[in-house]
Design an enzyme around this catalytic site. Sequence first.
Site, PDB file in Angstrom:
ATOM      1  N   LYS A  41       0.918  -1.253  -0.063  1.00  0.00           N
ATOM      2  CA  LYS A  41       0.011   0.054  -0.092  1.00  0.00           C
ATOM      3  C   LYS A  41       0.961   1.332   0.100  1.00  0.00           C
ATOM      4  O   LYS A  41       0.587   2.230  -0.799  1.00  0.00           O
ATOM      5  CB  LYS A  41      -0.847  -0.042   1.099  1.00  0.00           C
ATOM      6  CG  LYS A  41      -1.543   1.188   1.488  1.00  0.00           C
ATOM      7  CD  LYS A  41      -2.602   1.139   2.631  1.00  0.00           C
ATOM      8  CE  LYS A  41      -2.111   0.729   3.867  1.00  0.00           C
ATOM      9  NZ  LYS A  41      -1.315   1.978   4.375  1.00  0.00           N
ATOM     10  N   THR A  42       1.970   1.272   0.752  1.00  0.00           N
ATOM     11  CA  THR A  42       2.671   2.508   0.874  1.00  0.00           C
ATOM     12  C   THR A  42       3.410   2.611  -0.273  1.00  0.00           C
ATOM     13  O   THR A  42       3.291   3.858  -0.866  1.00  0.00           O
ATOM     14  CB  THR A  42       3.755   2.419   2.116  1.00  0.00           C
ATOM     15  OG1 THR A  42       3.062   2.252   3.217  1.00  0.00           O
ATOM     16  CG2 THR A  42       4.540   3.643   2.339  1.00  0.00           C
ATOM     17  N   ASP A 224      -4.513   7.839   3.146  1.00  0.00           N
ATOM     18  CA  ASP A 224      -4.071   6.515   3.618  1.00  0.00           C
ATOM     19  C   ASP A 224      -4.985   6.133   4.583  1.00  0.00           C
ATOM     20  O   ASP A 224      -5.342   6.996   5.674  1.00  0.00           O
ATOM     21  CB  ASP A 224      -2.691   6.645   3.861  1.00  0.00           C
ATOM     22  CG  ASP A 224      -2.184   5.140   4.245  1.00  0.00           C
ATOM     23  OD1 ASP A 224      -2.896   4.083   3.792  1.00  0.00           O
ATOM     24  OD2 ASP A 224      -1.021   5.079   4.993  1.00  0.00           O
ATOM     25  N   GLU A 225      -5.161   4.872   4.836  1.00  0.00           N
ATOM     26  CA  GLU A 225      -6.186   4.278   6.108  1.00  0.00           C
ATOM     27  C   GLU A 225      -7.707   4.900   5.771  1.00  0.00           C
ATOM     28  O   GLU A 225      -7.900   5.320   7.238  1.00  0.00           O
ATOM     29  CB  GLU A 225      -5.292   4.553   7.284  1.00  0.00           C
ATOM     30  CG  GLU A 225      -3.891   4.002   7.452  1.00  0.00           C
ATOM     31  CD  GLU A 225      -3.802   2.663   7.411  1.00  0.00           C
ATOM     32  OE1 GLU A 225      -4.831   1.874   7.301  1.00  0.00           O
ATOM     33  OE2 GLU A 225      -2.696   1.887   7.612  1.00  0.00           O
ATOM     34  N   GLN A 255      -9.227  -3.760   8.394  1.00  0.00           N
ATOM     35  CA  GLN A 255      -8.175  -3.487   9.378  1.00  0.00           C
ATOM     36  C   GLN A 255      -8.650  -2.273  10.127  1.00  0.00           C
ATOM     37  O   GLN A 255      -7.918  -1.152  10.421  1.00  0.00           O
ATOM     38  CB  GLN A 255      -7.062  -3.165   8.466  1.00  0.00           C
ATOM     39  CG  GLN A 255      -6.297  -4.423   8.063  1.00  0.00           C
ATOM     40  CD  GLN A 255      -4.837  -4.126   7.259  1.00  0.00           C
ATOM     41  OE1 GLN A 255      -3.997  -3.787   8.014  1.00  0.00           O
ATOM     42  NE2 GLN A 255      -4.772  -4.290   6.174  1.00  0.00           N
ATOM     43  N   ARG A 607       0.516  -8.957  11.063  1.00  0.00           N
ATOM     44  CA  ARG A 607       1.755  -8.281  11.083  1.00  0.00           C
ATOM     45  C   ARG A 607       2.930  -9.201  11.011  1.00  0.00           C
ATOM     46  O   ARG A 607       4.184  -8.636  10.645  1.00  0.00           O
ATOM     47  CB  ARG A 607       1.970  -7.488  12.359  1.00  0.00           C
ATOM     48  CG  ARG A 607       0.983  -6.351  12.663  1.00  0.00           C
ATOM     49  CD  ARG A 607       0.995  -5.346  11.629  1.00  0.00           C
ATOM     50  NE  ARG A 607      -0.272  -5.561  10.638  1.00  0.00           N
ATOM     51  CZ  ARG A 607      -0.726  -5.073   9.671  1.00  0.00           C
ATOM     52  NH1 ARG A 607       0.367  -4.261   9.300  1.00  0.00           N
ATOM     53  NH2 ARG A 607      -1.794  -5.472   9.106  1.00  0.00           N
TER      54      ARG A 607
END
Length: 728
Positions: A41-42, A224-225, A255, A607
């Site tokens: 994603k980043t 983002d998010e 998430q 994670r």
Amino acid sequence: MIGRVNRDIEGLLADLNSPQRTAVSHTEGPLLVLAGAGSGKTRVITRRAAYLACTVAKPSEVLAITFTNKAANEMRQRIIALGVGREMTICTFHALGARLLRIYHDRADLPANFTIYDTDDQRKVVKEAIEQAGLATTNWSPAAVHSTISRAKNYMQTAREFEENATDWFQRSMAKAFLIYDRLLTERGALDFDDLLLKTAHLLRIDEGLRRSLESKYRYLLIDEYQDTNEAQYVISHMLTREHANICATGDPDQSIYGWRGADIGNILHFEEDYPSAKVVRLEQNYRSTRRILAAADRVIAANIHRKEKTLWTENDEGPRVRVVECEDANEEAAWIAEQIERAARDGASLADLAVFYRINAMSRAIEEALLRAGIAYQVARGTEFYNRKEIKDVLAYLRLLINPADDIALLRAINTPARGIGATTIGRLRHHAVTAGIPLMNAAKQADSVPGIGRALARVRAFAALMEELDQLAGQPPRFVVEQTLRRSGLYAELNKEAEVTSSPLDNVNELINAAADFQRERPEATLIDWLEHTSLLSDVDSVESGRGAVTLMTLHACKGLEFPVVFMIGLEEGTLPFSRSGEANRSSIEDEEEERRLCFVGMTRAKRELNMIHCRYRMFRGVETRTVRSDFLRALGDDDIDRVNLSGEPSPHRKGSPFRGQLPDDIELWEVGSLVRHPSRGLGRVTLLRRGLKRTHVRVSFQDGTDQAWVLEFADLTRVDYDEVE
């Protein structure tokens, strides 16, 4: 030039998979990127920002927003490395709000030098508000009142609107405290964290000229998010893209873990309704975890209803089996983890590759003690803890008072630190004078000659006022210089030097504060003291995590999002802990709570890159009482395929105190139903609101007389049914 730009664009797309390339190269109109865990994603966001700057926009026309300073800094560095990021605005929502309100303070009816209060300062003001409202702090907890106020602001509700919607005595009393709290903030030229969003959203709604100007300035918005946005953040996003609709929302409904503080998962679930022409791109290839970890996480999250369908897959190998470990209690849990970490270190693993996740901060104690006994280095991800230390808050109080003389909270901390012989009686007389005259406490200190009853303390108050006037001459200097001079001229440094004979920690901490100001100044040479104070006030837990530090990382599941570790230990997989039982949140249904807790478990699991350990205990200490626990339903969802189950606890220890292990239903279970009255030893009388029989367990939820509710597995609950005639 054209050839070079083309080569730059080719480089931005070269190592992306097909969906990533589609997301990066989409330039016009709304875009929803559903980015599964570990799907790059980043990389997509940073490449997209650079791609826009190379094709359709100037760098200054791109605004990228994320949720933590750490993520924003990482994004900024990556974009700069691509050669286009220095003029972009890359920040958190709160930082954007602080920046806009600082620049357009006159339009928002705010002072230019407003202070941002941290949680501790906010609670102090709430306590004042409760007392001024004529309510008893024994019955009205400042923490609970503060939580209610924060929740209202997250839903874009002002104090006046809260008052208008109050329907009973409790809400009207809360509204009274809310109104006084807001008045006190206004008088002191202060904002809380929620105000940074609420007032920015409100400003964009009422000031069409400013809204148009900002939308024209920021032609492309990347968020983002997006699944973690609340109502105020949603409004800000839409106000900035109302006409050009060039909004790219990136996130993952699976998430979304901040509903308890106002985040609305509906913002991402309904994005396509808000923007019917939106292009949707799914990033489903996971680059982080093994196949077995992904499969296990998928089995857990599959039970959720409120989600966007996607299928995570990976080209990584299968990896070791996910391990589910049963321990006797928290001490055995901690000892086993320490042993596993020692073994991994002996085998050549770096401690920085290992992390322990828990649902609540208090659970770290036993882990920390076990690691200390084993001599294992660790770091605890509590980014705000450094700035909450007494000596640090003492220095910051002086600096805040320099910037904003109306900040009474800062003055009350600074005026007798270090001790100057200005006691509570003198301060009380200064406060009375300030209230009577309608002026800030700092002004009252400057007018000490006119304050009745100051007596022998007059010279000391004058000296303090003179010190602040002296320091005020430095406020325009670079942050590092101001911090150093404040420490020396205030007497704080000399005091800490004396204390260093006993312990050097406070002195080390203030020296580190100077380093922090220097680092900030190095990164932003034009930064002012206001800029630096703003930066320190917006730090979050995850911002303190130092990668590659050579230490095991301990952190909450909420703080771990956005990070990854080769080896993960998740502790506390028990009913009531994970999933966590929240009492008293009547505005959220049990289904919403359960799904968010499942998403939190999913975040923790994903994670892990290589090894995942999920641990539960037969007994857990709760409020000083060791209580029998029930294994989390999330562990049952794993099934048995590719799962190693390890039982360290054996049979229950006969010496255990606390609730006995019964594991059976009440004898009168046939009389239990929704609506039945029940009694709990400590919670008192309640009514059953849910009764659900499963294959192995019976789940019950009870609403108690104080308005709170609690869920249990009935077989292990200390509940007894009460006949109605027994309550007369």
